[in-house]
Design a protein around this motif. Structure first.
Motif, PDB file in Angstrom:
ATOM      1  N   SER A  76       0.860  -1.185   0.000  1.00  0.00           N
ATOM      2  CA  SER A  76       0.000   0.000   0.000  1.00  0.00           C
ATOM      3  C   SER A  76       0.896   1.235   0.000  1.00  0.00           C
ATOM      4  CB  SER A  76      -0.964  -0.015   1.185  1.00  0.00           C
ATOM      5  OG  SER A  76      -0.281   0.176   2.378  1.00  0.00           O
ATOM      6  N   ASP A 130      -4.100   0.775  -1.408  1.00  0.00           N
ATOM      7  CA  ASP A 130      -3.569  -0.465  -1.984  1.00  0.00           C
ATOM      8  C   ASP A 130      -3.138  -0.232  -3.437  1.00  0.00           C
ATOM      9  OD1 ASP A 130      -3.929  -1.825   0.302  1.00  0.00           O
ATOM     10  OD2 ASP A 130      -5.788  -2.837  -0.288  1.00  0.00           O
ATOM     11  N   GLU A 140       4.829   7.003   2.026  1.00  0.00           N
ATOM     12  CA  GLU A 140       5.018   5.834   2.897  1.00  0.00           C
ATOM     13  C   GLU A 140       4.523   4.573   2.188  1.00  0.00           C
ATOM     14  OE1 GLU A 140       4.270   6.011   7.385  1.00  0.00           O
ATOM     15  OE2 GLU A 140       2.754   4.595   6.656  1.00  0.00           O
ATOM     16  N   SER A 185       3.789   0.545   2.649  1.00  0.00           N
ATOM     17  CA  SER A 185       3.645  -0.592   3.579  1.00  0.00           C
ATOM     18  C   SER A 185       3.777  -1.874   2.777  1.00  0.00           C
ATOM     19  CB  SER A 185       2.290  -0.566   4.275  1.00  0.00           C
ATOM     20  OG  SER A 185       2.229   0.548   5.108  1.00  0.00           O
ATOM     21  N   ASN A 235       3.689  -6.021   2.781  1.00  0.00           N
ATOM     22  CA  ASN A 235       3.285  -7.246   3.478  1.00  0.00           C
ATOM     23  C   ASN A 235       3.722  -8.441   2.657  1.00  0.00           C
ATOM     24  OD1 ASN A 235       1.642  -6.500   5.892  1.00  0.00           O
ATOM     25  ND2 ASN A 235       0.618  -5.292   4.300  1.00  0.00           N
ATOM     26  N   THR A 246       6.053  -7.766   7.783  1.00  0.00           N
ATOM     27  CA  THR A 246       5.452  -6.467   7.486  1.00  0.00           C
ATOM     28  C   THR A 246       6.532  -5.406   7.658  1.00  0.00           C
ATOM     29  OG1 THR A 246       3.387  -7.295   8.369  1.00  0.00           O
ATOM     30  CG2 THR A 246       3.521  -4.930   8.068  1.00  0.00           C
ATOM     31  N   ARG A 247       6.589  -4.502   6.705  1.00  0.00           N
ATOM     32  CA  ARG A 247       7.655  -3.502   6.726  1.00  0.00           C
ATOM     33  C   ARG A 247       7.108  -2.160   6.217  1.00  0.00           C
ATOM     34  NH1 ARG A 247      12.477  -5.372   3.107  1.00  0.00           N
ATOM     35  NH2 ARG A 247      12.400  -7.197   4.441  1.00  0.00           N
ATOM     36  N   THR A 248       7.586  -1.078   6.807  1.00  0.00           N
ATOM     37  CA  THR A 248       7.187   0.242   6.307  1.00  0.00           C
ATOM     38  C   THR A 248       8.427   0.962   5.795  1.00  0.00           C
ATOM     39  OG1 THR A 248       5.415   0.310   7.926  1.00  0.00           O
ATOM     40  CG2 THR A 248       6.004   2.399   6.919  1.00  0.00           C
ATOM     41  N   GLU A 299       9.888   4.568   3.918  1.00  0.00           N
ATOM     42  CA  GLU A 299       9.594   5.957   3.534  1.00  0.00           C
ATOM     43  C   GLU A 299      10.477   6.348   2.360  1.00  0.00           C
ATOM     44  OE1 GLU A 299       9.495   8.886   6.566  1.00  0.00           O
ATOM     45  OE2 GLU A 299       7.470   8.226   7.095  1.00  0.00           O
TER      46      GLU A 299
END
Lengths: 214, 452
Positions: free
Chosen positions: B318, B323, B419, B421, B423, B431-433, B435
């Protein structure tokens, strides 16, 4: 001498012999390691730099490509008429040369720029903007790599640096491979752009080929 | 006690050779600890294992001598370094390995070529398979793009083209398939950003083999306005697009996300009964198959391809909470499998040829021993054959950390901070974010490599 004495002497002799063989082997093996040598004029290996080691550009190739272009520039109308006869020595900025080859030659490109810069400075005919100052401005303007070769950027950038001319260029290659031979043909195009008009006022091309053959 | 005869001396010599070389592990054995470490997500431990194979004490170093498995080990380490976001070191490893593989390719390996058919499957120097060769430059393009080094990526794009042209000239790249599509798509992206629309369009057209992906739509429409190149495939594609899908070109920047998940199949030593092997690869056998009637060993040992138990296989993304589609760009798993199935008869044929050579040598030993005394004839034949079997090491070499599947996600965004996201799922879930900062009229490339 008794029999036991003889046996001891023989044993001692064979041990000494074994040690000698081991030392000789170690000395021989130690001699097989890599050895650094000095090369170039005035050394024991004056022709060390002459052999090609790979298909990438080495110092001899860089010197050739730069000198061919500089020879053409110094005998051009631009240099002999416009620059040498100008009232004040024009300011020249040396812009990065674009790598359009199939080789990662960043170090070689830096060497090419340094060679061109050295010639310009030592000619006494032009004043050269330091490349550190240029880099500073690139950072200030937050220019990306893709912007650097954009003619519009070069013009704007040149005015900010107070330069009348930009020396830039492009190095490209044609690479071919047939069975067990690989050949790379390099061309270095040197250009001088007039900042005010954006026109190309000088251009020359020098070529060099390298090959890997079996 | 009398002096040993020639047959006994031969047996002794062969036994010594077997003791020296018979214990040599296959490439897969050597890499097992690295695979285990990577499976648990401990890429650092995997890199340490590879450092040992490369004979160096840090990932910052490359070997002085490229002996044995080192070029391949450098490719493996390059992928683990990419997984860790160490793009500069990964690029260094992939480039160094590529140079060495090119040298090996140009090398005259007469002994290895003959040895492969006489005594050892692993006798030949390693030659990268076409899929590996093309993936190398494509994966290195990712390293340079992740470092925002467009010029370096351009060099890799040109190298990718050269490698493909060379493979085509050898008739090994004819079945280009989707692995070519992955490299072509990235090369299209690179030349688009370098301001060469026609060249970019040509690459995008090649990449259309991957299917009608959404990741093509916007850039192809935008470039077709600026460029002059329109090939047959591109024409058809554009005709389909303009009718139903108008482009959305408002935002000034874009984000390209490339995900490489899982690992491709690798090879393990496997046995196959002689009868089955002859049925499979009889046409590739050099030598008289009748000799095999005398052999004591009734199975052929060859390198069989197996699929790893990959931990990760799916991805969803996302972007700023919205998404975005993740599309399969290349199925390297399928490519590697197809490539192996094509050459498998040749591999088994070579194994059978070696078996014939072993049986002939055993018969020779039997004949010599029989002439000298007779009692040890059977033993001599058996020992000779067993020794040569011990010397034959199935060639399990391949680039095992090549990602099984490459996914793409491309979205137009406004310049500024965004950002993402991520998965990832399969046997484990991650799960990772992330930037990213997109400059005005610019782009940002995100590379996610999880080779497990």
């Amino acid at each position: 001498m008794s029999l036991t004495g003889n046996r001891n002497l023989r044993r001692l002799g064979s041990r000494f012999y074994l040690q000698l063989v081991l030392i000789a082997a170690l000395v021989t093996l130690a001699g097989c390691g890599p050895k650094a040598v000095r090369g170039g004029a005035g050394t024991d290996n004056p022709r060390l730099d002459e052999a090609a080691m790979s298909v990438t550009l080495d110092r001899a190739d860089i010197e050739y490509l730069v000198s061919e272009n500089i020879k053409a520039l110094s005998s051009s109308v631009l240099w002999n008429v416009t620059i040498e006869k100008a009232d004040t020595r024009p300011v020249v900025a040396i812009w990065p040369i674009q790598n359009a080859t199939s080789q990662h030659i960043e170090d070689q490109m830096a060497a090419i720029l340094s060679s061109i810069e050295t010639y310009m400075v030592n000619s006494g005919d032009v004043r050269v903007v330091s490349r550190e100052r240029q880099q500073q401005l690139v950072n200030e303007l937050r220019l990306r790599q893709s912007d650097i070769y954009d003619p519009a950027t070069i013009g704007k950038f040149g005015r900010q640096l107070g330069a009348q001319y930009f020396v830039t260029g492009k190095i490209s290659s044609v690479e071919e491979r047939l069975q067990k031979t690989r050949r790379v043909q390099y061309s270095l195009v040197l250009q001088v752009l007039e900042v005010e008009t954006g026109l190309i006022v000088f251009q020359n091309e020098a070529t060099r080929s390298k090959a890997l053959k079996r | 006690m009398g002096s040993p005869n020639r047959a006994q001396l031969c047996i002794c010599a062969l036994t010594i050779v077997m003791l020296l070389f018979g214990g040599c592990a296959t490439y897969t054995d050597i890499l097992s600890k690295t695979h285990q470490a990577a499976d648990s997500g401990n890429y650092e431990a995997g890199i340490r294992e590879l450092n040992d194979i490369l004979g160096v004490n840090s990932f910052e170093k490359i070997p002085d001598e490229w002996t044995a498995h080192r070029p391949l080990a450098a490719l493996e380490r390059g992928m683990l370094l990419q997984a860790q976001g160490q793009y500069e070191w990964s690029a260094r490893d992939l480039s160094a390995a590529e140079t060495e593989l090119e040298f090996l390719d140009l090398k005259l390996d007469a002994v290895g070529n003959i040895g492969k058919y006489i005594y050892n499957d692993s006798a030949e120097v390693y030659k990268a398979q076409p899929t590996e060769r093309l993936a190398l430059n494509a994966l290195n393009m990712l390293n340079y793009l992740a470092m925002d080094n467009l010029e370096g990526a351009g060099v890799e794009a040109r190298r990718f083209t050269l490698a493909r042209e060379y493979l085509v000239s050898l008739d090994e790249g004819g079945e280009q398939g989707s692995h070519g599509a992955f490299g072509s798509y990235l090369a299209g992206f690179v030349f688009e950003k370098l301001g060469e629309p026609d060249r970019a369009l040509r690459y995008y057209e090649e990449a259309l083999d991957a299917g009608n992906l959404q990741a093509f739509r916007e850039p192809v429409l935008r470039l077709s306005d600026r460029g002059n190149y329109i090939g047959r495939k591109m024409k058809e594609y554009l005709a389909g697009l303009t009718a139903s899908n108008p482009p959305d070109t408002e935002p000034d920047g874009e984000v390209l996300i490339i995900l490489g998940l899982g690992r491709v199949p690798y090879k393990i030593p496997k046995r196959m009964p002689i009868g089955a092997a002859i049925g499979y690869a009889g046409a590739w056998v050099t030598g008289d198959l009748k000799v095999l009637g005398y052999t004591a060993f009734k199975v052929v040992v060859y390198p069989e391809q197996v699929k790893p138990n990959n931990m990760l296989s799916k991805a969803t993304l996302s972007l700023d909470g919205r998404d975005v589609p993740v599309e399969l760009l290349t199925d390297l798993d399928a490519e590697i499998t197809r490539e192996y199935e094509t050459i498998k008869p040749k591999i088994i044929g070579a194994a059978l040829t070696r078996m014939i050579a072993r049986a002939a040598a055993a018969e020779g030993a039997r004949a010599v021993a029989r002439k000298k005394g007779g009692a040890t004839a059977m033993l001599a034949a058996l020992a000779t054959e067993a020794t040569l079997v011990g010397l034959d090491k199935p060639d399990t070499r391949s680039w095992t950390f090549l990602p099984a599947r490459i996914y793409v996600c491309r979205a137009r965004v406004n310049s500024g901070r965004h950002e993402i996201s991520v998965n990832l799922s399969g046997r484990v879930r991650i799960t990772r974010t992330i930037e990213v900062e997109v400059p005005p009229k610019g782009f940002s490339v995100v590379v996610i490599t999880e080779p497990r």
